[in-house]
Write an enzyme that holds these catalytic residues in place. Structure first.
Site, PDB file in Angstrom:
ATOM      1  N   CYS A 114       0.832  -1.211   0.000  1.00 37.79           N
ATOM      2  CA  CYS A 114       0.000   0.000   0.000  1.00 37.79           C
ATOM      3  C   CYS A 114       0.864   1.258   0.000  1.00 37.79           C
ATOM      4  O   CYS A 114       1.811   1.319   0.770  1.00 37.79           O
ATOM      5  CB  CYS A 114      -0.909   0.002   1.229  1.00 37.79           C
ATOM      6  SG  CYS A 114      -1.814   1.532   1.492  1.00 37.79           S
ATOM      7  N   PRO A 115       0.566   2.267  -0.789  1.00 39.72           N
ATOM      8  CA  PRO A 115      -0.558   2.389  -1.718  1.00 39.72           C
ATOM      9  C   PRO A 115      -0.188   2.074  -3.163  1.00 39.72           C
ATOM     10  O   PRO A 115      -0.932   2.438  -4.068  1.00 39.72           O
ATOM     11  CB  PRO A 115      -0.916   3.867  -1.595  1.00 39.72           C
ATOM     12  CG  PRO A 115       0.418   4.532  -1.452  1.00 39.72           C
ATOM     13  CD  PRO A 115       1.304   3.543  -0.708  1.00 39.72           C
TER      14      PRO A 115
END
Lengths: 154, 75
Positions: free
Chosen positions: B14-15
């Site tokens: 992430c992200p």
């Protein structure tokens, strides 16, 4: 279009991530994002972000490979070692580097603004910062923040 | 299911899967389908949230041997 304003005030490796992650993601979702960098948050705007470090001192939640008394953490070189280890961890876990995230923010039109007062206070040279940054005061940020759907102080 | 483009985000966290998805979709035409493969467990909820907020359609979301496969149709 939704708007998010972030006030970035910290310049350590762990605290530099949240503003950049949230800004890049919001921009990818089509949000209009502005990051106001003040005090140590100005580190986010340096051309070279390699100097950003994390300190185990006064950071008891930081996982350490072996238990380490505070006086050992204070020894010269410990901060550099902890920073190096965290950067290796970040890489091995497939987490983006700070400069990679910032690049994606810029590509997605995240607007970075710098607090002129703290630039003056710390006598920073504007040439140390990336291009495209506006140097502003609190009133300029409030103009954006007043219209924002989300506003974060980090 | 057929798709027009495949994006490999294996190993990314992430992200990055979301950011790469957004980038990949930018080069595609409306109605085309992007297949995204991820190993990030958080991307299951995040891809749905991305679709909800951007108007693209998450046609399918599935898991196979620790890999998550998403079919995203461009708005």
């Amino acid at each position: 279009m939704k708007k998010m304003g972030i006030i970035a005030t910290k310049g350590t490796l762990d605290m530099a991530y949240p503003p950049l992650i949230l800004a890049s993601t919001a921009a990818a979702l089509g949000w209009d994002v502005q990051v106001f960098c003040t005090f140590y948050g100005l580190e986010l705007l340096r051309k070279n972000m390699d100097g950003i470090r994390v300190s185990p001192l006064a950071n008891p939640a930081m996982p350490m490979p072996v238990p380490m008394p505070v006086f050992v953490q204070a020894l010269p070189g410990m901060e550099a070692m902890a920073s190096m280890m965290m950067k290796q961890k970040i890489k091995s876990k497939g987490v983006a580097s700070l400069s990679e995230l910032r690049e994606m923010c810029i590509e997605a039109d995240v607007k970075f603004v710098a607090c002129q007062m703290t630039v003056d206070l710390f006598e920073f040279d504007k040439n140390e910062f990336i291009g495209g940054v506006d140097f502003v005061g609190a009133a300029s940020f409030m103009e954006f923040a007043g219209e924002a759907d989300v506003c974060l102080f980090i | 299911m057929s798709f027009d483009k495949e994006l490999d985000t294996r190993g990314m966290n992430c992200p990055l899967p979301i950011l790469k998805t957004k980038k990949a979709l930018a080069d595609m035409a409306s109605g085309q389908v992007l297949k995204v493969v991820s190993t990030d467990a958080g991307s299951v909820k995040d891809m749905a949230a991305f679709a909800n907020q951007t108007g693209n359609t998450l046609v399918s979301s599935s898991e196979e041997k620790g890999e998550y496969v998403f079919m995203m149709k461009k708005k």
